[in-house]
Every structure is written in structure tokens, then in C-alpha cells.
Write a protein that holds these residues in place. Structure first.
Motif, mmCIF file in Angstrom:
data_model
loop_
_atom_site.group_PDB
_atom_site.id
_atom_site.type_symbol
_atom_site.label_atom_id
_atom_site.label_comp_id
_atom_site.label_asym_id
_atom_site.label_seq_id
_atom_site.Cartn_x
_atom_site.Cartn_y
_atom_site.Cartn_z
ATOM 1 N N ASP A 134 0.816 -1.174 -0.081
ATOM 2 C CA ASP A 134 -0.140 0.049 0.234
ATOM 3 C C ASP A 134 0.778 1.275 0.149
ATOM 4 O O ASP A 134 0.206 2.373 -0.184
ATOM 5 C CB ASP A 134 -0.878 0.120 1.152
ATOM 6 N N MET A 135 2.042 1.088 0.202
ATOM 7 C CA MET A 135 2.859 2.270 0.211
ATOM 8 C C MET A 135 3.064 3.164 -0.939
ATOM 9 O O MET A 135 3.445 2.614 -2.101
ATOM 10 C CB MET A 135 4.297 1.806 0.640
ATOM 11 N N GLU A 136 2.993 4.358 -0.956
ATOM 12 C CA GLU A 136 3.170 5.291 -1.799
ATOM 13 C C GLU A 136 4.347 5.931 -1.878
ATOM 14 O O GLU A 136 4.837 6.638 -0.945
ATOM 15 C CB GLU A 136 2.048 6.306 -1.891
ATOM 16 N N VAL A 137 5.019 5.986 -2.931
ATOM 17 C CA VAL A 137 6.519 6.530 -3.061
ATOM 18 C C VAL A 137 6.487 8.003 -3.476
ATOM 19 O O VAL A 137 5.335 8.554 -4.069
ATOM 20 C CB VAL A 137 7.138 5.925 -4.081
ATOM 21 N N PRO A 138 7.385 9.049 -2.714
ATOM 22 C CA PRO A 138 7.382 10.368 -3.035
ATOM 23 C C PRO A 138 7.518 10.569 -4.772
ATOM 24 O O PRO A 138 8.272 9.667 -5.385
ATOM 25 C CB PRO A 138 8.379 10.614 -2.423
ATOM 26 N N GLN A 139 7.074 11.688 -5.264
ATOM 27 C CA GLN A 139 7.281 12.071 -6.513
ATOM 28 C C GLN A 139 8.558 12.781 -6.706
ATOM 29 O O GLN A 139 8.538 13.987 -5.835
ATOM 30 C CB GLN A 139 6.103 12.915 -7.039
ATOM 31 N N LEU A 140 9.381 12.234 -7.466
ATOM 32 C CA LEU A 140 10.898 12.951 -7.404
ATOM 33 C C LEU A 140 10.923 13.737 -8.902
ATOM 34 O O LEU A 140 9.818 13.908 -9.541
ATOM 35 C CB LEU A 140 11.941 11.970 -7.542
ATOM 36 N N SER A 141 11.948 14.598 -8.943
ATOM 37 C CA SER A 141 11.895 15.527 -10.228
ATOM 38 C C SER A 141 11.732 14.930 -11.532
ATOM 39 O O SER A 141 11.454 15.521 -12.662
ATOM 40 C CB SER A 141 13.188 16.491 -9.920
ATOM 41 N N LYS A 142 12.218 13.746 -11.795
ATOM 42 C CA LYS A 142 12.118 12.721 -12.747
ATOM 43 C C LYS A 142 11.374 11.536 -12.718
ATOM 44 O O LYS A 142 11.455 10.764 -11.692
ATOM 45 C CB LYS A 142 13.531 12.588 -13.431
ATOM 46 N N LYS A 143 10.426 10.961 -13.794
ATOM 47 C CA LYS A 143 9.603 9.909 -13.492
ATOM 48 C C LYS A 143 10.549 8.767 -13.521
ATOM 49 O O LYS A 143 10.068 7.854 -12.538
ATOM 50 C CB LYS A 143 8.798 9.783 -14.995
ATOM 51 N N GLU A 144 11.646 8.683 -14.073
ATOM 52 C CA GLU A 144 12.571 7.770 -13.887
ATOM 53 C C GLU A 144 12.999 7.474 -12.372
ATOM 54 O O GLU A 144 13.232 6.248 -11.787
ATOM 55 C CB GLU A 144 13.871 7.785 -14.748
ATOM 56 N N TYR A 145 13.236 8.433 -11.750
ATOM 57 C CA TYR A 145 13.593 8.422 -10.414
ATOM 58 C C TYR A 145 12.405 7.815 -9.478
ATOM 59 O O TYR A 145 12.599 6.880 -8.677
ATOM 60 C CB TYR A 145 14.051 9.797 -9.919
ATOM 61 N N THR A 146 11.243 8.281 -9.633
ATOM 62 C CA THR A 146 10.101 7.832 -8.921
ATOM 63 C C THR A 146 9.915 6.267 -9.408
ATOM 64 O O THR A 146 9.597 5.677 -8.518
ATOM 65 C CB THR A 146 8.873 8.497 -9.227
ATOM 66 N N LYS A 147 10.021 5.932 -10.396
ATOM 67 C CA LYS A 147 10.116 4.443 -10.796
ATOM 68 C C LYS A 147 11.049 3.847 -10.300
ATOM 69 O O LYS A 147 10.739 2.607 -9.608
ATOM 70 C CB LYS A 147 10.270 4.374 -12.369
ATOM 71 N N THR A 148 12.215 4.059 -9.947
ATOM 72 C CA THR A 148 13.205 3.364 -9.160
ATOM 73 C C THR A 148 12.661 3.142 -7.775
ATOM 74 O O THR A 148 12.727 1.783 -7.164
ATOM 75 C CB THR A 148 14.599 4.266 -9.171
ATOM 76 N N LEU A 149 12.150 4.270 -7.083
ATOM 77 C CA LEU A 149 11.653 3.892 -5.798
ATOM 78 C C LEU A 149 10.637 3.063 -5.734
ATOM 79 O O LEU A 149 10.474 2.259 -4.850
ATOM 80 C CB LEU A 149 11.112 5.417 -5.445
ATOM 81 N N LYS A 150 9.631 2.924 -6.756
ATOM 82 C CA LYS A 150 8.686 1.878 -6.666
ATOM 83 C C LYS A 150 9.175 0.400 -6.807
ATOM 84 O O LYS A 150 8.813 -0.494 -6.215
ATOM 85 C CB LYS A 150 7.656 2.073 -7.968
ATOM 86 N N GLU A 151 10.419 0.411 -7.661
ATOM 87 C CA GLU A 151 11.010 -0.880 -7.702
ATOM 88 C C GLU A 151 11.703 -1.308 -6.661
ATOM 89 O O GLU A 151 11.667 -2.323 -6.064
ATOM 90 C CB GLU A 151 11.993 -0.717 -8.918
ATOM 91 N N CYS A 152 12.322 -0.248 -5.842
ATOM 92 C CA CYS A 152 12.790 -0.419 -4.433
ATOM 93 C C CYS A 152 11.869 -1.053 -3.502
ATOM 94 O O CYS A 152 11.993 -1.949 -2.555
ATOM 95 C CB CYS A 152 13.484 0.851 -4.051
ATOM 96 N N THR A 153 10.590 -0.401 -3.465
ATOM 97 C CA THR A 153 9.573 -0.815 -2.651
ATOM 98 C C THR A 153 9.155 -2.336 -2.952
ATOM 99 O O THR A 153 8.885 -3.080 -2.171
ATOM 100 C CB THR A 153 8.301 -0.059 -2.636
ATOM 101 N N LYS A 154 9.174 -2.376 -4.447
ATOM 102 C CA LYS A 154 8.933 -4.050 -4.553
ATOM 103 C C LYS A 154 9.662 -5.074 -4.245
ATOM 104 O O LYS A 154 9.648 -6.106 -3.700
ATOM 105 C CB LYS A 154 8.558 -3.858 -6.095
ATOM 106 N N CYS A 155 10.913 -4.598 -4.126
ATOM 107 C CA CYS A 155 12.046 -5.528 -3.673
ATOM 108 C C CYS A 155 11.808 -5.707 -2.294
ATOM 109 O O CYS A 155 11.909 -7.148 -1.897
ATOM 110 C CB CYS A 155 13.512 -4.952 -4.054
#
Length: 213
Positions: A134-155
Motif C-alpha cells: 500500500d505504500m506510496e512513494v514520493p514524486q521526484l523531479s524525474k519519472k525515472e527516479y520515482t520509478k526506481t523508488l517503486k522498484e525498491c519498494t517492490k524488492c
């Protein structure tokens, strides 16, 4: 003759008073105008000063973080703290069960206590998995950065799914009184550790990329 002289004196005094009054009134009017002038100029000067301060502040701030570096790094710092807070919910009970996996024979002889610890670890693991899901990741200045955080949460979520499987396998071994087959437990623990290593590597690379942009 005296009557006319008195009348003249009275008129003269009244005229003098009127002249004095007009002077005072003139002074008062001039003073009021001066205050209005001063207040108007002071207000305008204050507005100009405030405007200059705001402009300098905007220029200074934008020059400091023109690429949103500091802002992104602060968000990642808070994100890592949130990840850690969630992980701590189940970390201690899981570590205790990890010790049991190395000595199944002891688990069988202390079945009542071990059962309680295993149930606690499984419950806490389920809770952690739900929170990461359920965790929402923060929106960073680039979409690719935000995407990386989502992948980290998935890990992290997958890591605790594997930990849950390892604990569940310990539970099954104890119930079957089978102390020989611990290969599945080791496999799940290894895979879980690999997921956490991947999370740490990805988050470190992201921070380095942001600092160097």
C-alpha cells in the motif's frame, strides 16, 4: 467719537485673532500634508524593499537547487526512513525464527514457545507485506527516479514474502518432526537477502545519480 474708537479696536482685535487662527490652521494643514507624504513614501519604500528581498531570495534559492537535487535527496531520505520503520515491525521476530531454522531439534522439544514465536513472526510478516503493498512513494523531479523508488519498494515486499515462506517452512518441519529437510528454508532466506541487497544497491545508485546530475 469714543464709541467709534471702541468699535474699531474690537474689529481690529477680531481681525488679528482671525489672522492668527488662519496661520495656525495653515501650519496644521501643512503638517498633515507632510505626514501623508512621509507615510506614502515610507509605504512605497517598504513595498520596494520587500519586493527586492523576495527577488533576491528566489534567485538565491533557485541557484542553490536549480536541479531539485536537495529536494529529491530529502524525499529519498524520508522514504528510506519509512521503509526501515515498516521493516522493524517484523525484523526481530523473524530473526528469532531464523535461529530456530538452524536447530530444528530444539524447536521440536520446545514446541509451545516456538509455535508462539512462529505465529508472531508470520503475522508481523503479513503486516509488513501489506504495508509495502500500500505504500506510496514520493514524486521526484524525474519519472525515472520515482520509478526506481517503486522498484525498491517492490524488492522489499518480495523480500518479506520470501521470509514468510521460510518461516512457514520451519513451521511445517516442526509439525512433521522432520529435521533433515532444511534446504527450502535456506533457499528462501538466501533469496530474501538477495532482494534486500538489490534494494540497497538501487537506492544507492539513485542517490549517486541525483547528486551527479
Amino acid at each position: 467719537m469714543k464709541k467709534h474708537l471702541r468699535k474699531f479696536n474690537i474689529l481690529y482685535k477680531n481681525a488679528a485673532r482671525t489672522s492668527e487662527f488662519n496661520k495656525v490652521a495653515g501650519y496644521k494643514e501643512n503638517i498633515q500634508k507632510s505626514f501623508v507624504f512621509l507615510n506614502t513614501n515610507s509605504s512605497k519604500q517598504l513595498e520596494n524593499n520587500n519586493s527586492m528581498v523576495m527577488n533576491y531570495k528566489e534567485i538565491y534559492t533557485s541557484s542553490l537547487d536549480v536541479n531539485n537535487v536537495e529536494q529529491d535527496l530529502l524525499k529519498i531520505k524520508q522514504y528510506k526512513s519509512d521503509i526501515s520503520d515498516i521493516e522493524n515491525i517484523a525484523l526481530k521476530p523473524i530473526k528469532e525464527c531464523g535461529v530456530y531454522s538452524k536447530d530444528i531439534q530444539t524447536c521440536i522439544t520446545n514446541n509451545a514457545k516456538i509455535r508462539k514465536d512462529i505465529d508472531k513472526a508470520k503475522y508481523r510478516s503479513e503486516r509488513v507485506i501489506e504495508l509495502y503493498d500500500d505504500m506510496e512513494v514520493p514524486q521526484l523531479s524525474k519519472k525515472e527516479y520515482t520509478k526506481t523508488l517503486k522498484e525498491c519498494t517492490k524488492c522489499m515486499k518480495e523480500s518479506y514474502e520470501l521470509k514468510y515462506k521460510a518461516i512457514d517452512q520451519i513451521d511445517k518441519l516442526i509439525k512433521k518432526d522432520d529435521i533433515d529437510d532444511v534446504s527450502e528454508i535456506k533457499k528462501y532466506i538466501k533469496q530474501s537477502d538477495e532482494k534486500i541487497d538489490k534494494y540497497q544497491k538501487q537506492i544507492s545508485e539513485l542517490e549517486r545519480k541525483i547528486r551527479n546530475k
